[in-house]
Design an enzyme around this catalytic site. Structure first.
Site, mmCIF file in Angstrom:
data_model
loop_
_atom_site.group_PDB
_atom_site.id
_atom_site.type_symbol
_atom_site.label_atom_id
_atom_site.label_comp_id
_atom_site.label_asym_id
_atom_site.label_seq_id
_atom_site.Cartn_x
_atom_site.Cartn_y
_atom_site.Cartn_z
ATOM 1 N N ASN A 106 -7.479 -3.175 14.260
ATOM 2 C CA ASN A 106 -8.882 -3.434 13.889
ATOM 3 C C ASN A 106 -9.005 -4.650 12.957
ATOM 4 O OD1 ASN A 106 -7.833 -2.482 11.531
ATOM 5 N ND2 ASN A 106 -9.200 -0.722 11.334
ATOM 6 N N ASP A 117 0.813 -1.217 0.000
ATOM 7 C CA ASP A 117 0.000 0.000 0.000
ATOM 8 C C ASP A 117 0.846 1.266 0.000
ATOM 9 O OD1 ASP A 117 0.952 -0.471 2.578
ATOM 10 O OD2 ASP A 117 -1.015 -0.948 3.401
ATOM 11 N N GLU A 156 -9.702 -2.171 5.335
ATOM 12 C CA GLU A 156 -10.328 -1.909 6.627
ATOM 13 C C GLU A 156 -11.550 -2.813 6.831
ATOM 14 O OE1 GLU A 156 -8.586 -0.242 8.508
ATOM 15 O OE2 GLU A 156 -8.172 1.809 7.920
ATOM 16 N N HIS A 165 -7.190 -5.088 10.132
ATOM 17 C CA HIS A 165 -6.904 -4.838 8.714
ATOM 18 C C HIS A 165 -5.608 -5.499 8.272
ATOM 19 C CE1 HIS A 165 -4.700 -0.730 9.558
ATOM 20 N NE2 HIS A 165 -3.812 -1.698 9.467
HETATM 21 C C1 F6R Z 1 1.399 -1.389 6.104
HETATM 22 C C2 F6R Z 1 0.256 -2.269 6.234
HETATM 23 C C3 F6R Z 1 -0.560 -2.307 7.487
HETATM 24 C C4 F6R Z 1 0.272 -2.648 8.721
HETATM 25 C C5 F6R Z 1 -0.597 -2.670 9.990
HETATM 26 C C6 F6R Z 1 0.228 -2.916 11.228
HETATM 27 O O1 F6R Z 1 1.974 -1.512 4.829
HETATM 28 O O2 F6R Z 1 -0.036 -2.966 5.317
HETATM 29 O O3 F6R Z 1 -1.608 -3.223 7.338
HETATM 30 O O4 F6R Z 1 0.876 -3.897 8.531
HETATM 31 O O5 F6R Z 1 -1.253 -1.450 10.119
HETATM 32 O O6 F6R Z 1 1.050 -1.815 11.459
HETATM 33 P P1 F6R Z 1 2.222 -1.841 12.550
HETATM 34 O O7 F6R Z 1 3.196 -2.857 12.063
HETATM 35 O O8 F6R Z 1 2.802 -0.453 12.507
HETATM 36 O O9 F6R Z 1 1.593 -2.216 13.840
#
Ligand code: F6R
Length: 237
Positions: free
Chosen positions: A136, A67, A143, A138
């Site tokens: 959450n 992303d 989301e 995701h």
């Molecule tokens: C980022 C992504 C997100 C993160 C998720 C966890 O490229 O795809 O889904 O993997 O938000 O984020 P952290 O690792 O910062 O807890």
């Protein structure tokens, strides 16, 4: 799902690095799917260290990032382009034209999403998709409520995601509202998926992802459907 229980972040990162390096060394033209965020930071450090000290080459590797925010210049230090360059790419021998990250500055974002899908079809399938998990549920920026059959698309960030990511910005208001993300169907086409989850604050959601019925309200629960998922975590499941 195969669960590898570890004791802490360091062990999770080491185990993940082993699996990524196996993929890089065993497959002639490996394709990796990569996340940003706090979770993979140490994993990337370990990959860089192995490249530098043991001369493992990444020159045949191709990568797809999950992303990117919409509207941030690629050299802005909050963009995922910048994150990946700083933490990984600029330290490796991976050719620049092997690196794919959605362009969040594209004039026509719909077209950008379609083009990203085309690249994945041409270069892929992804051999190993590394994922982090949002509080959450995701994965990527998919989301809760995202349809499981979505491919690369534009998303509006949930409030809880903007809050979680605000630590990288001056304030929550500075977190972009939109992002481009690989869709869930795109993610599921990877041959193997490695989900990394660390820390007590993700314990409740991880238990739901693994044990509760699959639901679009918990995007990562879709991983129950994939035949080759490894979860590395320090959480008691
Ligand atoms: C980022 C992504 C997100 C993160 C998720 C966890 O490229 O795809 O889904 O993997 O938000 O984020 P952290 O690792 O910062 O807890």
């Amino acid at each position: 799902m195969k669960i590898i229980k570890v004791n802490n972040y360091e062990q999770m990162s080491q185990k993940a690095a082993e699996i990524v390096l196996e993929t890089v060394q065993e497959i002639a033209q490996p394709v990796l799917g990569l996340p940003t965020g706090s979770t993979p930071e140490r994993l990337y450090e370990l990959l860089v260290r192995t490249h530098q000290t043991e001369h493992v080459s990444f020159k045949n590797v191709r990568t797809f990032n999950l992303d990117e925010y919409v509207g941030l210049p690629v050299d802005s230090d909050q963009s995922y382009h910048y994150f990946m360059n700083e933490h990984l790419f600029r330290h490796l021998d991976i050719p620049e034209n092997h690196i794919y990250i959605p362009n969040g500055q594209a004039e026509n974002l719909e077209q950008e999403c379609a083009a990203y899908e085309t690249y994945i079809k041409q270069v892929g399938p992804v051999d190993l998709q590394v994922l982090g998990l949002g509080v959450n549920g995701h994965i990527g920026f998919n989301e809760p409520g995202t349809r499981f059959n979505e491919r690369t698309h534009i998303v509006e960030l949930e409030d809880s995601t903007s809050e979680a990511n605000a630590r990288f910005f001056k304030s929550k208001e500075d977190v972009p509202k939109l992002a481009v993300t690989m869709g869930i169907e795109t993610i599921l086409e990877a041959k193997r998926i490695l989900l990394l989850v660390q820390g007590e604050k993700k314990a409740e959601i991880l238990r739901k992802v693994i044990h509760e019925e699959m639901t679009e309200d918990i995007p990562a629960s879709v991983l129950q459907r994939h035949a080759n998922v490894t979860v590395i975590t320090d959480i008691e499941i």
